[in-house]
Design an enzyme around this catalytic site. Structure first.
Site, PDB file in Angstrom:
ATOM      1  N   CYS A   1       4.761  13.992  -7.716  1.00  0.00           N
ATOM      2  CA  CYS A   1       4.359  12.874  -6.698  1.00  0.00           C
ATOM      3  C   CYS A   1       3.460  13.823  -5.734  1.00  0.00           C
ATOM      4  CB  CYS A   1       5.445  12.243  -6.184  1.00  0.00           C
ATOM      5  SG  CYS A   1       4.733  10.881  -5.198  1.00  0.00           S
TER       6      CYS A   1
ATOM      7  N   CYS B   1       8.316  11.373  -0.075  1.00  0.00           N
ATOM      8  CA  CYS B   1       9.534  10.500   0.573  1.00  0.00           C
ATOM      9  C   CYS B   1      10.749  11.210   0.558  1.00  0.00           C
ATOM     10  CB  CYS B   1       9.240   9.178  -0.048  1.00  0.00           C
ATOM     11  SG  CYS B   1       7.678   8.433  -0.065  1.00  0.00           S
TER      12      CYS B   1
ATOM     13  N   CYS C   1      13.581   9.529  -1.715  1.00  0.00           N
ATOM     14  CA  CYS C   1      13.278   9.320  -3.210  1.00  0.00           C
ATOM     15  C   CYS C   1      14.457   9.776  -4.018  1.00  0.00           C
ATOM     16  CB  CYS C   1      11.917  10.250  -3.533  1.00  0.00           C
ATOM     17  SG  CYS C   1      11.461   9.803  -5.178  1.00  0.00           S
TER      18      CYS C   1
END
Length: 283
Positions: free
Chosen positions: A16, A20, A23
């Protein structure tokens, strides 16, 4: 409930381009399956009676053969869905791929750039970009006569539980808003979880802050930690089913080695919980 009513979530890659902190999809594998094997898994999913597949990650558009896999899925008759952070979606991508896509979900947790930056969801520009993506889908739907269903996913954490996103969410012209309580998974996000953790009261406060949106026809689907656990049928980047067991992921044997039916028997998945959280819906 028959397999045809259940969604299979295929997490194609761990990669990714956002970070975040909450996550729970940071898979430990260093690679992902090539297109031939992922396509074989998709075909096995169809043969087993499932009708809907949702592609996720990581960020699924970082899987280099995603568009080919989406095409295969549509050609064999699956309802196709994807969840993306939206960063790699352009207007031309929408025009090229919307014909093979039935549901598009974009993840965005706040209408405030600084909050997104604190969470780790990019530089905050996804607020405006998410709005553009849904407008492109709306344009495509109007011109094509098709309907790509539009969905927003948001995670409620310590950084946004008291925010009111109503004006922003209303401006997106979406069909469905899934609101998740941040979830702890051992070995995935437990090292940072204390920075993001919310309790039921905070989660419910966020929901109460946005209840007026329902008056405008927006379907809001809340999922607390209990609702999420074992209510998702998930495949990881290595082609194994996986599930949450006491806050830790456990895996089945690879689907292509043992077959879907055997792999399914090795995990815990609750059809009742899937139904209760409104996992099956008409688009």
């Amino acid at each position: 409930m028959m397999n045809s009513e259940i969604t299979v979530n295929f997490h194609l890659t761990k990669n990714c381009n956002f970070r975040c902190g909450f996550c729970f999809a940071h898979f430990k594998q260093s690679s992902h399956l090539e297109i031939e094997k992922t396509a074989s898994i998709v075909r096995e999913i169809k043969k087993s009676g499932f009708r809907k597949i949702n592609f996720a990650g990581g960020e699924p558009l970082l899987y280099k053969n995603f568009e080919s896999l989406l095409l295969v899925s549509k050609e064999i008759g699956l309802i196709t869905s994807m969840i993306s952070n939206g960063s790699r979606i352009t207007k031309s991508w929408v025009n090229n791929n919307a014909p093979n896509l039935d549901i598009l979900g974009i993840s965005c947790d706040s209408a405030k750039p600084e909050t997104l930056r604190q969470i780790g969801r990019g530089d905050g520009s996804s607020i405006d970009h998410t709005k553009k993506i849904f407008s492109w889908i709306t344009d495509y739907n109007e011109k094509s006569g098709r309907r790509v269903f539009k969905k927003l996913n948001s995670v409620v954490s310590k950084f946004n539980w008291n925010e009111n996103m109503s004006e922003y969410v209303a401006s997106l012209n979406i069909d469905r808003w899934k609101v998740f309580q941040v979830l702890k998974i051992e070995g995935e996000n437990d090292h940072k979880f204390s920075e993001f953790e919310t309790d039921e009261n905070e989660f419910n406060f966020f929901l109460k802050n946005h209840k007026e949106l329902a008056k405008f026809g927006l379907k809001i689907v809340p999922e607390n930690n209990s609702a999420m656990t074992n209510s998702y049928l998930m495949v990881n980047p290595d082609g194994c089913f996986y599930y949450n067991h006491n806050g830790k992921y456990l895996l089945s044997d690879p689907i292509l080695d043992v077959g879907i039916e055997t792999a399914l028997k090795q995990i815990h998945f609750s059809k009742d919980k899937f139904k209760k959280r409104e996992g099956f819906y008409i688009i």
